[in-house]
Design a protein around this motif. Structure first.
Motif, PDB file in Angstrom:
ATOM      1  N   LEU A 201      18.118  -0.427  -1.578  1.00 10.98           N
ATOM      2  CA  LEU A 201      17.054  -1.053  -2.373  1.00 10.98           C
ATOM      3  C   LEU A 201      17.588  -1.912  -3.517  1.00 10.98           C
ATOM      4  N   GLU A 202      18.891  -1.938  -3.713  1.00  8.40           N
ATOM      5  CA  GLU A 202      19.452  -2.740  -4.802  1.00  8.40           C
ATOM      6  C   GLU A 202      19.075  -4.220  -4.725  1.00  8.40           C
ATOM      7  N   PRO A 203      18.981  -4.824  -3.535  1.00  8.60           N
ATOM      8  CA  PRO A 203      18.572  -6.237  -3.487  1.00  8.60           C
ATOM      9  C   PRO A 203      17.175  -6.488  -4.050  1.00  8.60           C
ATOM     10  N   HIS A 204      16.373  -5.447  -4.193  1.00 10.36           N
ATOM     11  CA  HIS A 204      15.012  -5.606  -4.721  1.00 10.36           C
ATOM     12  C   HIS A 204      14.956  -5.462  -6.247  1.00 10.36           C
ATOM     13  N   ARG A 205      16.083  -5.238  -6.881  1.00  7.90           N
ATOM     14  CA  ARG A 205      16.080  -5.014  -8.329  1.00  7.90           C
ATOM     15  C   ARG A 205      15.893  -6.346  -9.059  1.00  7.90           C
ATOM     16  N   ASP A 206      14.965  -6.394 -10.025  1.00  2.00           N
ATOM     17  CA  ASP A 206      14.716  -7.629 -10.765  1.00  2.00           C
ATOM     18  C   ASP A 206      15.633  -7.734 -11.978  1.00  2.00           C
ATOM     19  N   GLU A 207      15.458  -8.786 -12.734  1.00  2.00           N
ATOM     20  CA  GLU A 207      16.377  -9.061 -13.851  1.00  2.00           C
ATOM     21  C   GLU A 207      16.259  -8.035 -14.966  1.00  2.00           C
ATOM     22  N   ASP A 208      15.166  -7.293 -15.011  1.00  6.33           N
ATOM     23  CA  ASP A 208      14.992  -6.258 -16.027  1.00  6.33           C
ATOM     24  C   ASP A 208      15.416  -4.872 -15.540  1.00  6.33           C
ATOM     25  N   GLY A 209      15.923  -4.799 -14.321  1.00  3.14           N
ATOM     26  CA  GLY A 209      16.399  -3.527 -13.798  1.00  3.14           C
ATOM     27  C   GLY A 209      15.361  -2.724 -13.029  1.00  3.14           C
ATOM     28  N   PHE A 210      14.180  -3.280 -12.816  1.00  3.61           N
ATOM     29  CA  PHE A 210      13.117  -2.585 -12.079  1.00  3.61           C
ATOM     30  C   PHE A 210      13.191  -2.942 -10.594  1.00  3.61           C
ATOM     31  N   LEU A 211      12.791  -2.018  -9.745  1.00  3.95           N
ATOM     32  CA  LEU A 211      12.723  -2.269  -8.312  1.00  3.95           C
ATOM     33  C   LEU A 211      11.403  -2.964  -7.997  1.00  3.95           C
ATOM     34  N   ARG A 212      11.486  -4.194  -7.542  1.00  7.49           N
ATOM     35  CA  ARG A 212      10.287  -4.991  -7.248  1.00  7.49           C
ATOM     36  C   ARG A 212       9.914  -4.773  -5.772  1.00  7.49           C
ATOM     37  N   LEU A 213       9.053  -3.781  -5.557  1.00  3.51           N
ATOM     38  CA  LEU A 213       8.609  -3.422  -4.211  1.00  3.51           C
ATOM     39  C   LEU A 213       7.094  -3.492  -4.158  1.00  3.51           C
ATOM     40  N   ALA A 214       6.560  -4.064  -3.100  1.00  5.82           N
ATOM     41  CA  ALA A 214       5.106  -4.137  -2.927  1.00  5.82           C
ATOM     42  C   ALA A 214       4.572  -2.781  -2.483  1.00  5.82           C
ATOM     43  N   LEU A 215       3.436  -2.384  -3.068  1.00  9.01           N
ATOM     44  CA  LEU A 215       2.792  -1.104  -2.794  1.00  9.01           C
ATOM     45  C   LEU A 215       1.374  -1.350  -2.290  1.00  9.01           C
ATOM     46  N   THR A 216       0.977  -0.647  -1.243  1.00  5.43           N
ATOM     47  CA  THR A 216      -0.364  -0.815  -0.687  1.00  5.43           C
ATOM     48  C   THR A 216      -0.934   0.539  -0.308  1.00  5.43           C
ATOM     49  N   ALA A 217      -2.194   0.787  -0.688  1.00  7.33           N
ATOM     50  CA  ALA A 217      -2.902   2.018  -0.332  1.00  7.33           C
ATOM     51  C   ALA A 217      -4.160   1.647   0.440  1.00  7.33           C
ATOM     52  N   SER A 218      -4.402   2.347   1.549  1.00  8.22           N
ATOM     53  CA  SER A 218      -5.622   2.108   2.306  1.00  8.22           C
ATOM     54  C   SER A 218      -6.241   3.427   2.736  1.00  8.22           C
ATOM     55  N   VAL A 219      -7.560   3.417   2.893  1.00  8.95           N
ATOM     56  CA  VAL A 219      -8.312   4.578   3.372  1.00  8.95           C
ATOM     57  C   VAL A 219      -9.116   4.129   4.584  1.00  8.95           C
ATOM     58  N   ASN A 220      -8.866   4.776   5.711  1.00  8.23           N
ATOM     59  CA  ASN A 220      -9.563   4.447   6.961  1.00  8.23           C
ATOM     60  C   ASN A 220      -9.455   2.960   7.301  1.00  8.23           C
ATOM     61  N   GLY A 221      -8.280   2.400   7.043  1.00  9.14           N
ATOM     62  CA  GLY A 221      -8.027   1.014   7.396  1.00  9.14           C
ATOM     63  C   GLY A 221      -8.457  -0.012   6.371  1.00  9.14           C
ATOM     64  N   THR A 222      -9.103   0.408   5.286  1.00  5.78           N
ATOM     65  CA  THR A 222      -9.547  -0.518   4.241  1.00  5.78           C
ATOM     66  C   THR A 222      -8.610  -0.421   3.044  1.00  5.78           C
ATOM     67  N   VAL A 223      -8.034  -1.542   2.649  1.00  2.20           N
ATOM     68  CA  VAL A 223      -7.133  -1.554   1.496  1.00  2.20           C
ATOM     69  C   VAL A 223      -7.933  -1.310   0.222  1.00  2.20           C
ATOM     70  N   VAL A 224      -7.497  -0.324  -0.560  1.00  5.21           N
ATOM     71  CA  VAL A 224      -8.177  -0.018  -1.820  1.00  5.21           C
ATOM     72  C   VAL A 224      -7.290  -0.286  -3.027  1.00  5.21           C
ATOM     73  N   GLY A 225      -5.984  -0.547  -2.809  1.00  3.47           N
ATOM     74  CA  GLY A 225      -5.113  -0.795  -3.943  1.00  3.47           C
ATOM     75  C   GLY A 225      -3.833  -1.491  -3.549  1.00  3.47           C
ATOM     76  N   THR A 226      -3.369  -2.379  -4.425  1.00  5.79           N
ATOM     77  CA  THR A 226      -2.087  -3.053  -4.259  1.00  5.79           C
ATOM     78  C   THR A 226      -1.432  -3.207  -5.621  1.00  5.79           C
ATOM     79  N   ASP A 227      -0.123  -3.118  -5.657  1.00  8.51           N
ATOM     80  CA  ASP A 227       0.591  -3.264  -6.922  1.00  8.51           C
ATOM     81  C   ASP A 227       2.063  -3.528  -6.629  1.00  8.51           C
ATOM     82  N   LEU A 228       2.848  -3.664  -7.698  1.00  4.76           N
ATOM     83  CA  LEU A 228       4.294  -3.778  -7.595  1.00  4.76           C
ATOM     84  C   LEU A 228       4.938  -2.600  -8.316  1.00  4.76           C
ATOM     85  N   LEU A 229       5.960  -2.023  -7.729  1.00  6.50           N
ATOM     86  CA  LEU A 229       6.662  -0.915  -8.371  1.00  6.50           C
ATOM     87  C   LEU A 229       7.287  -1.362  -9.687  1.00  6.50           C
TER      88      LEU A 229
END
Length: 321
Positions: A201-229
């Motif tokens: 996961l090191e290639p995903h680390r941003d300039e501030d040292g955080f891991l920039r990974l996309a996050l997605t949550a869905s319930v019964n196939g419907t997306v209810v949330g998205t964010d970045l780690l």
């Protein structure tokens, strides 16, 4: 490199995951936690040896177990946006407590409640407001105490998806006592689908040292949330350093990031909407959580057991010696 613990044809195995989604088994009797305790070099060497050997079953032919059985589970609350919404939902208070900014608060979870990436989740006894929480967990690979954040990076051996299942009605009631969550968080915690080593996961680390990974949550196939780690208030290294303050972190310890914002759980949306919309999870609902670079979990809610009655406290005795 990715490692899984799985059940196949009635037997428990550990293996390394190949690019074609086939599991290459480690030697019989290998326990991933024991391998982690041997150190990162030993873990990688074992993975390379397994991947050079004959493949085992495909991922869809096995039951994925939690990658490890952690000795401890700490769950932080590192996303400001999550705190804003869920505090309103659980306690009725708006805003973010000033103390949240001072230190990365956590509670201890239940290591006996850990389940696999596709296991069913029973409704906690007595709950009518079951919720999921999309998080990422760091797994400790090296013992340490009173670490600096810079030192802490070498103590993280890998990451996995973390779902902190929460009975919001039980949580709201018990937190009035002031000790934090108890039975509201005690029935299930998903870890999986595998352990992804930190180097991957090191290639995903941003300039501030955080891991920039996309996050997605869905319930019964419907997306209810998205964010970045990378919207965390602290890096994982900060969390590990804080967890080690005045004590020791040890191999296999699991540290959850806390729930992402923007719909990482239903309670955040309840706080923002002023009502339980979307509705709490019900039997038959399937929650899929996806983290870029790590993988997805998919758990279905099933009926739980009825709570065994416990009497209310008796009035305080007034006798004295």
């Amino acid at each position: 490199m990715r490692f899984a613990t799985y059940e196949h044809e009635g037997r428990r195995h550990c293996g390394a995951l190949a690019a074609d989604n086939r599991l290459h088994p480690l030697p019989d009797g290998t326990d991933l936690l024991d391998l982690i305790r041997s150190g990162a070099d030993a873990l990688h060497a074992a993975g390379r040896t397994a991947l050079a050997g004959p493949p085992g079953p495909a991922v869809d032919e096995v039951r994925l177990l939690p990658p490890i059985q952690p000795p401890t589970v700490r769950d932080f609350v590192a996303f400001e946006e999550h705190v804003e919404g869920v505090r309103k939902s659980v306690s009725g208070v708006a805003g973010v407590p000033e103390q949240w900014y001072a230190a990365p608060t956590f509670y201890f979870g239940n290591p006996y409640a850990v389940i696999g990436a596709h296991d069913d989740v029973p409704v906690p006894p007595g709950s009518q407001a079951l919720d999921f929480e999309l998080e990422v967990a760091a797994v400790i690979g090296l013992e340490g105490s009173d670490l600096t954040p810079e030192q802490a990076r070498d103590h993280i051996i890998g990451y996995t998806v973390f779902n902190d299942w929460s009975a919001r009605d039980l949580q709201a009631a018990e937190m009035q006592v002031g000790l934090g969550p108890c039975k509201g968080k005690d029935t299930a915690t998903t870890l999986g689908p595998w352990l992804v080593t930190a180097d991957e996961l090191e290639p995903h680390r941003d300039e501030d040292g955080f891991l920039r990974l996309a996050l997605t949550a869905s319930v019964n196939g419907t997306v209810v949330g998205t964010d970045l780690l990378s919207n965390m208030g602290w890096t994982f290294e900060d969390l590990v350093a804080y967890a080690s303050r005045g004590t020791t972190v040890r191999p296999g310890d699991v540290l959850g990031s806390g729930t992402m914002g923007n719909g990482g759980c239903l309670a955040e949306l309840w706080g923002l909407n002023g009502a339980q919309q979307p509705a709490p999870l019900k039997v038959g609902d399937t929650v899929v959580l996806t983290v870029e670079g790590i993988g997805s979990t998919a758990n279905t809610v099933v009926p739980g057991t009825a709570p065994q009655p416990i009497p209310a406290a008796r009035p305080r005795p007034r006798t004295r010696p």
